[in-house]
Write a protein that holds these residues in place. Sequence first.
Motif, PDB file in Angstrom:
ATOM      1  N   GLY A  81      74.056  14.489  38.385  1.00 48.40           N
ATOM      2  CA  GLY A  81      72.634  14.602  38.709  1.00 48.40           C
ATOM      3  C   GLY A  81      71.755  14.794  37.486  1.00 48.40           C
ATOM      4  O   GLY A  81      70.609  14.331  37.459  1.00 48.40           O
ATOM      5  N   ARG A  82      72.271  15.468  36.437  1.00 50.12           N
ATOM      6  CA  ARG A  82      71.473  15.668  35.223  1.00 50.12           C
ATOM      7  C   ARG A  82      71.130  14.333  34.568  1.00 50.12           C
ATOM      8  O   ARG A  82      70.001  14.126  34.107  1.00 50.12           O
ATOM      9  CB  ARG A  82      72.235  16.520  34.210  1.00 50.12           C
ATOM     10  N   ALA A 121      67.779  17.458  39.428  1.00 48.14           N
ATOM     11  CA  ALA A 121      69.150  17.002  39.223  1.00 48.14           C
ATOM     12  C   ALA A 121      70.021  17.339  40.430  1.00 48.14           C
ATOM     13  O   ALA A 121      70.832  16.510  40.879  1.00 48.14           O
ATOM     14  CB  ALA A 121      69.732  17.636  37.960  1.00 48.14           C
ATOM     15  N   ARG A 122      69.858  18.540  40.959  1.00 51.67           N
ATOM     16  CA  ARG A 122      70.655  18.951  42.124  1.00 51.67           C
ATOM     17  C   ARG A 122      70.375  18.057  43.327  1.00 51.67           C
ATOM     18  O   ARG A 122      71.297  17.600  44.016  1.00 51.67           O
ATOM     19  CB  ARG A 122      70.362  20.412  42.468  1.00 51.67           C
ATOM     20  N   ARG A 123      69.100  17.775  43.567  1.00 52.68           N
ATOM     21  CA  ARG A 123      68.728  16.955  44.724  1.00 52.68           C
ATOM     22  C   ARG A 123      69.212  15.515  44.564  1.00 52.68           C
ATOM     23  O   ARG A 123      69.653  14.888  45.537  1.00 52.68           O
ATOM     24  CB  ARG A 123      67.213  16.988  44.910  1.00 52.68           C
ATOM     25  N   LEU A 124      69.120  14.979  43.363  1.00 49.45           N
ATOM     26  CA  LEU A 124      69.597  13.616  43.133  1.00 49.45           C
ATOM     27  C   LEU A 124      71.107  13.536  43.298  1.00 49.45           C
ATOM     28  O   LEU A 124      71.639  12.536  43.825  1.00 49.45           O
ATOM     29  CB  LEU A 124      69.190  13.141  41.737  1.00 49.45           C
ATOM     30  N   ALA A 125      71.836  14.571  42.863  1.00 51.50           N
ATOM     31  CA  ALA A 125      73.292  14.588  43.036  1.00 51.50           C
ATOM     32  C   ALA A 125      73.661  14.632  44.513  1.00 51.50           C
ATOM     33  O   ALA A 125      74.660  14.027  44.935  1.00 51.50           O
ATOM     34  CB  ALA A 125      73.888  15.781  42.297  1.00 51.50           C
ATOM     35  N   GLU A 126      72.863  15.325  45.322  1.00 54.88           N
ATOM     36  CA  GLU A 126      73.107  15.362  46.766  1.00 54.88           C
ATOM     37  C   GLU A 126      72.918  13.981  47.382  1.00 54.88           C
ATOM     38  O   GLU A 126      73.667  13.578  48.283  1.00 54.88           O
ATOM     39  CB  GLU A 126      72.162  16.363  47.439  1.00 54.88           C
ATOM     40  N   HIS A 178      73.297  11.181  45.788  1.00 55.37           N
ATOM     41  CA  HIS A 178      74.244  10.232  45.190  1.00 55.37           C
ATOM     42  C   HIS A 178      75.519  10.973  44.802  1.00 55.37           C
ATOM     43  O   HIS A 178      75.758  11.229  43.613  1.00 55.37           O
ATOM     44  CB  HIS A 178      73.620   9.545  43.977  1.00 55.37           C
TER      45      HIS A 178
END
Length: 371
Positions: free
Chosen positions: A151-152, A139-144, A146
């Motif tokens: 991210g969750r 989730a953290r990496r996807l939020a970075e 996008h």
Amino acid sequence: MTALSSRALNRALLDRQFLLTRTDHTPLEVIGRLVALQAQEPNWPYVGLWSRIHGFTHSQLTTLLQDRKVVRSGLLRSTQHLTAADDFRRLRPLLQPVLDRTARSAYFARNSAGLDTASLVATGLELLAGEATPRKELARRLAERHPGRDGRILAGEVELRAPLIHNPATGTWGSWGTRSAVSVTPAETWLGRPMSPATAKHLIRRYLAAFGPAATMDVQAWSGLTRLGEIVSDMRAELRHYRDPDGRELIDLADAELPDPDTPAPVRLLPAFDNALLGHADRTRIISHEDRKRVMPGQAQVRPTFLVDGVVRGSWSLEGDTLRLTPFRPLSAIDRTALEQETERLLPFVGGETDRKAFREAVSSTSALRM
């Protein structure tokens, strides 16, 4: 067509679910027969197998998870299930449209609006890099990648759209409730083999072996798939056909035997989310409409229940170390004794103790019943 009574359908379901008599089949064989065990909360499948298998122990299922013979992932109705690894390889691609439909719901769509779905999934798999990765880290990496998006929710959408296996610790016996620390791994990496889709006919046959006789709408309710009527019609010559008490057509495997409706059904304690209660659109063969509201009150809850003479007659719960039973109506002296004995057998398995005084008061006095 032969008309089947509600009792005949009840005994057929109990027999195929290994609830009419406990079995000596291995846990892997039982999971294969049942196709999948709902595992929203990891401890409950253990209780479901205990109710079905002679001498079942926690270590038997834990070992299957650790040896990658059984896996936990999103499957039927987009919910978490345990299933044999080979079945997951075949069934997940077939059921992928169900999970995609969930991923298109407003909850996910609002967060990923404007993103290309294929690119989102590819990014998620790239970040996983074929390794076990905590959901929180994904989730953290996807939020970075996008900014401005949750991210969750992005990680949840990736998990729906791509087959990801949960780490064994997520599905093994432990604390009650859902687990906060979940790691996921791309399925083909975890299984070491590519996915190999089954056919809808294969799924229907497997369903009937575990839940039949049943209607087409029952298969759809159980699987989450729709528009199976044409496929069932194409299978007509290989199936046996019945009518239920309301005149609706039921289908079954041609070689499936039906037990005598007068076969005695023992008391059984079922876990939350048990297969036997979730396998049909019309569940009156095992639970009345009135009691269904008590057991399934909404918000995705399916409470633990107990069966008397094959049908739900109450619920049970663990409150700390105490197991409490809530009958929905008065029980006979014979049924009270059988229920108490089965409860005593379950207690060591779930690590609790019964409140014997409260139990005896509840099952012997109408005024003590919690409605």
